[in-house]
Write an enzyme that holds these catalytic residues in place. Structure first.
Site, PDB file in Angstrom:
ATOM      1  N   LYS B  78      -6.161   4.614   4.876  1.00 24.12           N
ATOM      2  CA  LYS B  78      -5.175   3.655   4.552  1.00 24.12           C
ATOM      3  C   LYS B  78      -5.622   2.233   4.743  1.00 24.12           C
ATOM      4  CE  LYS B  78      -0.328   2.295   5.265  1.00 24.12           C
ATOM      5  NZ  LYS B  78       1.130   2.570   6.168  1.00 24.12           N
ATOM      6  N   SER B 158       5.396   2.826   3.571  1.00 24.91           N
ATOM      7  CA  SER B 158       4.227   1.968   2.872  1.00 24.91           C
ATOM      8  C   SER B 158       2.786   2.920   2.657  1.00 24.91           C
ATOM      9  CB  SER B 158       4.283   1.037   3.997  1.00 24.91           C
ATOM     10  OG  SER B 158       3.387   1.650   5.076  1.00 24.91           O
ATOM     11  N   SER B 182       6.875   5.289   7.105  1.00 26.33           N
ATOM     12  CA  SER B 182       6.104   5.063   6.379  1.00 26.33           C
ATOM     13  C   SER B 182       4.937   6.191   5.949  1.00 26.33           C
ATOM     14  CB  SER B 182       5.123   3.727   6.705  1.00 26.33           C
ATOM     15  OG  SER B 182       5.946   2.308   6.297  1.00 26.33           O
TER      16      SER B 182
END
Lengths: 96, 492
Positions: B78, B158, B182
């Site tokens: 990420k 997210s 998330s």
């Protein structure tokens, strides 16, 4: 609790150091009111005698020897700066 | 023969160890798959050189009998984890060209264990969002589509890039971060498995901060076992993180067992929320049935303050964010805006106005307001007291049970654009994931079935602090019984 109006939005934006246009202020008034109004439901909950929870884990300050533990990466750090000179970050003039 | 891209973390690791295939072949296959999947927009930066270099090391290590825990396993990272020498953007414009001169502890551990990096994954800007629509690098498109409908769906957020890429099988697994859901919400939307560990398990050093008292990193993968294997490498005490838990890291993968006979699984009645889709209710009932079949005892529990969790979260998280994001001022990194004749303060304001997206600005503004003089007690302190009550609810529930089983999301994945104009509708996505975040508890989502439109749905298991093992074990029991093998049909 309060109702957010345009002048409060401008004040918050100033505190947050974010330049806002009048259009943005107008758009933010209802948005911030909706979100904060939603948060106001909390006022009705009895929290007498409840300590605020700041951390979910037992916090104790760890100490270590006062020694340099990371290598000198000054130039690598400055490489990301928008402007740097003579080994320093530089900013627009603050003293006339 | 199975395609190499069909294999997850532990199968790849074991196959490389046995010599079924080389790490180089693995890396090349996944690099090709990512190159073909540009339409998903799952990546911000591709780093095939890193994956290939680590693969070469893995093949050498195999030849010399020195394989490590994740030798030759390529991962997606990420783009919130700082990676030394590789651009790290937080999906923002304000640090869109930031190249960290240091490594986050988690990526350092993963790379030291032999894992490679295929690329940096797209996400909501500064991890603020539930649909991956706040990224400055464009929306991530879910590989899933509804039956007979080509509309682009959200992968959730997210960690939307992580979820989309794992679900599309263009990477075997990814790192995610979870502040209010998330990891779990996008995992659930895309039919993969995601684990948010206990707060403090994984170091936050080098993970770009959103809300520091809530942020936790964790694995997103194709199976419970793969999550266990990854978490073993990711977790551990780190002196560089002042909230890192100084506790032993168990051998989760080795101790993994779906034998949950005699375990007490709590069903919190407050998670039956208004407006919950009937398909979620029936999924939950199926999950309860599966736990019973696995020999667990089902007990009803109550978490009375659940319905206040979201409002408390959306005060606490923005408050912390407004403080954390004060550092983006155009001085040390990022894109500076210097309007004609501007002084230092003008430079700050112009830089932040141009560099932050709307949702990030909204949260900074909310946070600034609730921390400001006159409102601090009414909003921020009040929210922290509610947080204490929510944590107490869980403690009381865990006197009666070992784990909680709940839905992961109130609906299946929705269409991109559908909730963008209504921040509160978007925030409601996190209704089932936020409470465990506020209490710092380990929680995992496991895909359990498809809805009528053919979209994946997941359930969530929440455990006691530091009891990831029970969460993983019950997750495995659920995974075995659900037998979720569906995958999106390739259209990209």
């Amino acid at each position: 609790m309060s109702v957010i109006n345009a002048s409060i939005v401008r004040k918050i934006a100033k505190l947050a150091c974010i330049a806002v246009t009048e259009e943005e202020v107008t758009a933010m008034v209802p948005e911030l009111n909706a979100i904060l109004g939603w948060g106001e439901q909390l006022a009705a909950i009895n929290t007498d005698g409840v300590e605020p929870l700041t951390s979910v884990i037992a916090q104790s300050q760890r100490l270590r020897e006062d020694e340099v533990t990371v290598p000198d990466i000054r130039d690598a750090l400055l490489a990301n700066a928008p402007e740097a000179e003579h080994g320093f970050f530089t900013v627009p003039k603050v003293i006339e | 023969m199975t395609r190499l891209t069909d294999l997850g973390v532990t199968d790849l690791r074991d196959g490389i160890a046995k010599g079924d295939f080389s790490a180089r072949e693995v890396a090349e296959n996944f690099i090709n798959a990512t190159n073909e999947a540009e339409k998903l927009n799952a990546f911000i930066t591709l780093t095939p050189d890193h994956a290939l270099k680590q693969a070469e090391e893995a093949d050498k290590a195999r030849a010399s009998g020195q394989l490590k825990a994740l030798s030759g396993v390529p991962l997606g990272i990420k783009d919130l984890f700082c990676t030394n020498g590789y651009r790290t953007t937080a999906a923002s414009k304000i640090i869109g060209n930031f190249v960290p001169p240091y490594e986050s502890t988690i990526t350092e551990k993963l790379f030291a264990a032999g894992a490679g990096m295929i690329g940096k994954l797209n996400l909501d800007q500064f991890a603020m969002g539930s649909s991956n629509e706040t990224s400055a690098f464009g929306n991530v498109i879910s590989p899933w589509r509804q039956k007979n409908d080509d509309a682009a769906l959200t992968p959730g957020g997210s960690s939307g890039g992580s979820a989309a890429a794992v679900a599309a099988k263009i990477i075997p697994a990814a790192t995610g971060t979870d502040t209010g859901g998330s990891i779990r919400q996008p995992a659930s939307f895309t039919g993969i498995t995601g684990l948010k560990p206990t707060y403090g398990r994984c170091s936050r050093f080098g993970v770009i901060a959103f809300a520091s008292s809530l942020d936790q990193a964790g694995p997103m993968a194709r199976s419970v076992k793969d999550c266990a294997a990854l978490l073993e490498v990711m977790a551990g005490f780190d002196p560089k993180d002042s909230t890192s838990a100084d506790v032993m890291v168990p051998n989760w993968e080795k101790l993994l067992s779906s034998d949950i006979r005699g375990k007490k699984i709590g069903i919190p009645k407050e998670y039956r929320v208004d407006g919950m889709a009937p398909e979620i209710e029936s999924l939950w009932q199926r999950g309860i049935q599966m736990m019973k079949e696995a020999g667990a005892e089902i007990v009803d529990v109550t978490l009375p303050h659940t319905r206040h969790a979201l409002a408390a979260y959306y005060i606490i998280a923005p408050a912390e964010a407004s403080s954390n994001l004060a550092r983006y001022d155009g001085v040390r990194y990022g894109e500076r805006q210097t309007p004609e004749g501007s002084n230092l303060a003008d430079m700050y304001s112009a830089t932040r106005a141009a560099g932050f997206g709307d949702e990030v600005k909204r949260r900074i503004m909310i946070g600034t307001y609730v921390l400001s003089a006159g409102f601090y007690d009414a909003y921020y302190i009040k929210a922290q007291k509610i947080r204490a009550l929510i944590a107490r609810d869980f403690e009381a529930a865990f006197d009666k049970c070992d784990l909680l089983l709940t839905p992961a999301t109130p609906t299946a994945a929705f269409a991109l654009g559908q909730k963008q104009d209504d921040p509160i509708a978007m925030y409601l996505n996190d209704v089932f994931t936020v409470p465990a975040s506020l209490a710092g508890l380990p929680a995992m989502t496991v895909p359990v079935g498809l809805n009528d439109q053919g979209l994946p749905l997941g359930l969530q298991l929440i455990g006691k602090p530091l009891d990831e093992q029970s969460v993983l074990n019950a997750g495995l029991a659920l995974e075995e019984r659900a037998g979720f093998t569906s995958q999106p049909e390739k259209w990209w």
